[in-house]
Design an enzyme around this catalytic site. Structure first.
Site, PDB file in Angstrom:
ATOM      1  N   SER A 226       0.836  -1.203   0.000  1.00  8.72           N
ATOM      2  CA  SER A 226       0.000   0.000   0.000  1.00  8.72           C
ATOM      3  C   SER A 226       0.877   1.262   0.000  1.00  8.72           C
ATOM      4  O   SER A 226       2.043   1.222   0.398  1.00  8.72           O
ATOM      5  CB  SER A 226      -0.909  -0.019   1.222  1.00  8.72           C
ATOM      6  N   CYS A 281      -3.811  -4.740  -7.841  1.00  5.67           N
ATOM      7  CA  CYS A 281      -3.349  -3.351  -7.949  1.00  5.67           C
ATOM      8  C   CYS A 281      -3.664  -2.788  -9.324  1.00  5.67           C
ATOM      9  O   CYS A 281      -3.585  -1.589  -9.539  1.00  5.67           O
ATOM     10  CB  CYS A 281      -1.858  -3.279  -7.703  1.00  5.67           C
TER      11      CYS A 281
END
Ligand code: NAD
Length: 498
Positions: A226, A281
């Site tokens: 992240s 992602c």
């Protein structure tokens, strides 16, 4: 309860770890194993072991390395189903998707099999009279990989095949939520003939990560995860003098023009938004409908979202599995609620989904939210779940400026039949990976993968040519072999070519 140990120096080891964390099966919602969490000392043992192995491995011939890589490639291919089962049971994604991620990882192994070509240097003959100039690349030493839960096999494979092919030793710190695929890779490396200690796996959390970032014998760190953690890894790692590439989160937009084939675009949007429960992602989480495309697109996407079969990843009928943890599910459900409260229209609501037989599983159904605007939390946050937001723009330029105002810049796509619009889009967006009528534009292994802005800290993308460059550094040699009888005068003047 099964215990998942570290792999250091070619064997499973508990080292001194006193802490552990539960590994869940997201489909049943029940813990199935405990993974050890490495202490700073455990990481020290792994790094020292890797450093010892580096001395020999970095001197091994390119032929030897190539043979090991080819053998590893074969073994991963033979164990594809085993990898997929481990991934499905710990991550939750469906088996076919898990196989797909291993196959994409395997492509990086195949790229690394070409290491003799990848490490070819340059040579310039007679740059000055009797002088040659050449360059080659040397490995860095011990390099570390810190990886996320969402691709437990593929993301580590973006890193270690190339690092090892280039002559480095590797310490992998996989996600503590789905650690088992990394241990299977470790066993296969050993069977492939990789000397013990060249590939090590330490499980853990922040303590293990910080120990890697601070260890003086770790030369480089590759991170994927992240954005807040990526930023932290880059800051701390580079402050300690390490080479760092840190890939962060994403908010990937797909722009749909009125001239696009709506059926094709909505099919691909649904697959890109809800595949792997949106935990990619490169998932599309925002679609930007241009002009007249909006209502028909929202309707088509909603109909297809309702038809997605959600169930246990082990069930061959399932197209989408659960999300990874109860906390992830609760966060996603909360964000969907915030969209509704802030004035968006919930066209498909996956919050109440219950899968029969898996009532305790961490499921959220496909969700489509229309009339989303850029101030809404549902747009600003990376949801990382099966939620597709529909936004509207008047034209391509407005869509480009929306995308460029977003802090992330990982992937994006455009659906159109206009070459002019596609070209304008590819040149205008500040994003690393762009798809034209391709919603998940993940480059092949012989290109490099990476985003812009808050999606990547550091200047090298992963795998492909930039991966080779990241895991090596250059030496440039200027050489002269004078004849004994040749008289070459030396001068205090700065050397120039003659
Ligand atoms: P995460 O950032 O929570 O964890 C990634 C790694 O960092 C794990 O190994 C974890 O143990 C470690 N970590 C977590 N908290 C830490 C802390 N406070 N200090 C030090 N280390 C810490 O990410 P995740 O939830 O596992 O993965 C999902 C995220 O990864 C999403 O944001 C997704 O977009 C991103 N991702 C990005 C890419 C890309 O290519 N850009 C690819 C895959 C995933």
């Amino acid at each position: 309860m099964r215990i998942i140990d570290h792999w250091i120096g070619g064997k499973l080891t508990a080292e001194s770890s006193s802490r552990a964390s539960a590994v869940y099966n997201p489909a049943t919602g029940r813990p199935q194993a405990e993974v050890r969490l490495a202490s700073t000392d455990d990481v020290g043992v792994a790094v020292a072991t890797a450093r010892g192995a580096f001395a020999e491995w970095s001197q091994s011939s390119l032929s030897k390395r190539t043979k090991v890589l080819f053998a590893f490639r074969e073994l991963v291919n033979q164990h594809l189903d085993e990898f997929a089962a481990l991934i499905t049971d710990e991550h939750g994604k469906v088996l076919s998707d898990a196989r797909g991620e291993v196959q994409r990882g395997l492509e990086v192994v195949e790229f690394a099999c070409g290491v003799p070509t990848l490490l070819k240097g340059d040579f310039s003959d007679q740059v000055s009279t009797g002088v040659d100039l050449y360059s080659f690349r040397a490995p860095l030493g011990v390099v570390a990989g810190i990886t996320p839960f969402n691709f437990p096999a593929m993301v580590p494979m973006w890193m270690y095949p190339i690092a090892i092919a280039c002559g480095n030793a590797f310490v992998l710190k996989p996600s503590e939520r789905d650690p088992s695929a990394s241990l299977l890779a470790a066993e296969l490396w050993q069977q492939a003939g990789l000397p013990d200690g060249v590939f090590n796996v330490v499980h853990g959390d922040k303590e293990a990560v910080d120990a890697l970032l601070d260890h003086p014998d770790v030369a480089a760190v590759s991170f994927v995860g992240s954005t807040p953690i990526a930023r932290y890894i880059h800051t701390r790692g580079t402050a300690n003098g390490k080479r760092v590439q840190a890939l962060g989160g994403a908010k990937n937009h797909a722009v749909v023009l009125p001239d696009a084939d709506l059926d094709y675009a909505s099919d691909h949007l649904v697959a890109a938004a809800f595949g792997s429960a949106g935990e990619r992602c490169m998932a599309i989480s925002a679609t930007v409908a241009i002009g007249g495309a909006a209502d028909a697109l929202a309707e088509a996407v909603s109909a297809k979202a309702r038809a997605v079969k959600v169930g246990s990843g082990r069930d061959k009928e399932s197209e989408m599995g659960p999300v990874v943890t109860a906390a992830a599910r609760d966060r996603i459900v909360g964000l969907i609620g915030s969209g509704e409260q802030q004035g968006a229209r919930l066209l498909v609501d996956g919050r109440a989904l219950v899968v029969p037989g898996f009532e305790d599983g961490f499921f959220v159904g496909p969700t489509v939210i229309d009339q989303v605007t850029p101030e809404m939390e549902v747009y600003r946050e990376e949801i990382f779940g099966p939620v597709l937001s529909v936004l509207r723009a008047d034209n391509v330029d407005e869509a480009i400026s929306l995308i460029n105002s977003n802090p992330y810049g990982n992937g994006t796509a455009i659906f159109t039949s206009s070459g002019e619009a596609a070209r304008r889009f590819q040149r205008g967006v500040n994003v690393g990976m762009i798809g034209i009528n391709v919603p998940i534009p993940v480059p092949m292994a012989y290109y490099s993968f990476g985003g812009w802005k808050d999606s990547l800290f550091g200047d090298k993308h992963v795998h492909g040519p930039e991966g080779v460059s990241f895991y090596t550094r250059a030496k440039v040699v200027t050489s002269r072999w004078p004849h004994v009888e040749q008289s070459i005068g030396a001068s205090l003047q700065f050397p120039t070519a003659s």
